[in-house]
Design an enzyme around this catalytic site. Structure first.
Site, PDB file in Angstrom:
ATOM      1  N   GLU A  75      44.390  34.161  42.145  1.00  0.00           N
ATOM      2  CA  GLU A  75      43.731  35.327  41.550  1.00  0.00           C
ATOM      3  C   GLU A  75      44.779  36.413  41.337  1.00  0.00           C
ATOM      4  O   GLU A  75      45.622  36.637  42.206  1.00  0.00           O
ATOM      5  CB  GLU A  75      42.615  35.823  42.478  1.00  0.00           C
ATOM      6  CG  GLU A  75      41.954  37.121  42.086  1.00  0.00           C
ATOM      7  CD  GLU A  75      41.312  37.049  40.715  1.00  0.00           C
ATOM      8  OE1 GLU A  75      41.704  37.869  39.858  1.00  0.00           O
ATOM      9  OE2 GLU A  75      40.442  36.176  40.492  1.00  0.00           O
ATOM     10  N   ASP A  93      50.073  34.930  38.470  1.00  0.00           N
ATOM     11  CA  ASP A  93      49.660  34.279  37.230  1.00  0.00           C
ATOM     12  C   ASP A  93      49.586  32.770  37.470  1.00  0.00           C
ATOM     13  O   ASP A  93      50.585  32.131  37.811  1.00  0.00           O
ATOM     14  CB  ASP A  93      50.683  34.611  36.138  1.00  0.00           C
ATOM     15  CG  ASP A  93      50.391  33.944  34.804  1.00  0.00           C
ATOM     16  OD1 ASP A  93      49.407  33.182  34.706  1.00  0.00           O
ATOM     17  OD2 ASP A  93      51.146  34.187  33.847  1.00  0.00           O
ATOM     18  N   ASP A 140      37.541  34.957  31.649  1.00  0.00           N
ATOM     19  CA  ASP A 140      37.325  35.980  30.620  1.00  0.00           C
ATOM     20  C   ASP A 140      37.128  35.292  29.273  1.00  0.00           C
ATOM     21  O   ASP A 140      37.998  34.546  28.826  1.00  0.00           O
ATOM     22  CB  ASP A 140      38.536  36.913  30.563  1.00  0.00           C
ATOM     23  CG  ASP A 140      38.266  38.189  29.777  1.00  0.00           C
ATOM     24  OD1 ASP A 140      37.517  38.111  28.778  1.00  0.00           O
ATOM     25  OD2 ASP A 140      38.796  39.246  30.149  1.00  0.00           O
ATOM     26  N   THR A 195      26.088  31.830  41.872  1.00  0.00           N
ATOM     27  CA  THR A 195      26.477  33.202  42.181  1.00  0.00           C
ATOM     28  C   THR A 195      25.319  34.161  41.899  1.00  0.00           C
ATOM     29  O   THR A 195      24.391  33.845  41.152  1.00  0.00           O
ATOM     30  CB  THR A 195      27.689  33.632  41.342  1.00  0.00           C
ATOM     31  OG1 THR A 195      27.311  33.676  39.957  1.00  0.00           O
ATOM     32  CG2 THR A 195      28.849  32.650  41.515  1.00  0.00           C
ATOM     33  N   PHE A 223      25.507  36.862  40.178  1.00  0.00           N
ATOM     34  CA  PHE A 223      25.611  37.184  38.759  1.00  0.00           C
ATOM     35  C   PHE A 223      24.944  36.106  37.915  1.00  0.00           C
ATOM     36  O   PHE A 223      24.202  36.391  36.975  1.00  0.00           O
ATOM     37  CB  PHE A 223      27.094  37.308  38.388  1.00  0.00           C
ATOM     38  CG  PHE A 223      27.345  37.453  36.916  1.00  0.00           C
ATOM     39  CD1 PHE A 223      27.226  38.680  36.289  1.00  0.00           C
ATOM     40  CD2 PHE A 223      27.712  36.354  36.149  1.00  0.00           C
ATOM     41  CE1 PHE A 223      27.457  38.812  34.930  1.00  0.00           C
ATOM     42  CE2 PHE A 223      27.945  36.471  34.795  1.00  0.00           C
ATOM     43  CZ  PHE A 223      27.820  37.712  34.181  1.00  0.00           C
TER      44      PHE A 223
END
Length: 238
Positions: A93, A120, A143, A216, A218
């Site tokens: 992360e 990264d 993303d 999750t 979310f």
């Protein structure tokens, strides 16, 4: 805890700017997150170095390795590690608050089969992940870069599929999940075109959410609002 960024150079010595799949929206660490990093990094954190890891040295055993890119705040990753103590987990992360939250949760849960990195993931794969050593690579809710002009920033692309394939073991699995249908379609298109993979879905392109991937908060909220989630698994076959 150190952070290093590698640069590539042209023959003239000019830096080649890489297109990254993330933007560092670095928020402040809470005291708990900062304390967890300070206390737990020596036992659960891995610094970036340009040297291939030895999983037996990292975990103290040769159990299967599951690697997750972009674990957010780490709740799902810690839950998975709790439920599978005979599997080793490495989470990568780029955002330090997420790393701190994950370490705090892991400490509270008492898990010993989890390690984390703050770097990264592409550079980690290029420099540190042994060939044919990863049982499952997880990429959950990356993303989506939903604007067309930003699609080039999406992590799932032909070059990425090619880079990760030799790191998966024989019949190793790349498991993706997204709540953006357009990105799901993009993932399928990229992976179908990538050599050395096969989609394990038996009915269409997608699979039901596997039991090993926690639901999750979310995602549960999205379900209540009628939002879809697409799980995709491709297996290395060459």
């Amino acid at each position: 805890m150190t952070e290093v960024t590698k640069n590539d150079f042209t023959e003239e010595g000019k830096i080649v700017r890489k297109i990254r799949s993330f933007v560092r929206r670095e928020g402040r660490l809470t005291k708990g997150q900062e304390g967890a990093i300070t206390e737990c990094w020596s036992t659960m954190g891995i610094d970036f170095v340009e040297q291939v890891l030895d999983w037996n040295e990292v975990f103290g055993n040769n159990n299967p390795v599951v690697l997750e890119i972009g674990f957010g705040m780490g709740a799902s990753l810690v839950e998975m590690a709790q439920k599978a103590p005979d599997v080793n987990f490495l989470g990568i992360e780029v955002h330090r608050p997420g790393v701190g939250a994950c370490l705090a949760a892991a400490k509270e849960a008492g898990v010993t089969n989890l390690r984390v990195m703050c770097h990264d993931a592409v550079e980690v794969f290029e420099s540190m992940i042994p060939d044919s050593s990863v049982t499952t690579l997880q990429l959950f809710f990356p993303d989506p870069w939903h604007k067309a002009r930003h699609h080039k920033r999406r992590i799932v692309k032909a070059e990425f599929a090619e880079m990760i394939r030799p790191k998966l073991n024989a019949e190793g699995v790349f498991h993706m999940a997204t709540d953006w249908e357009n990105y799901a379609e993009h993932m399928i298109e990229v992976m179908n075109a990538a050599p050395g993979y096969e989609n394990i879905a038996t009915d269409g392109d997608y699979i039901p959410r596997p039991d090993e991937r926690p639901l999750t908060k979310f995602e549960a909220r999205g379900h209540r609002l009628g939002h879809g989630v697409w799980d995709i698994k491709f297996r290395r076959n060459a």
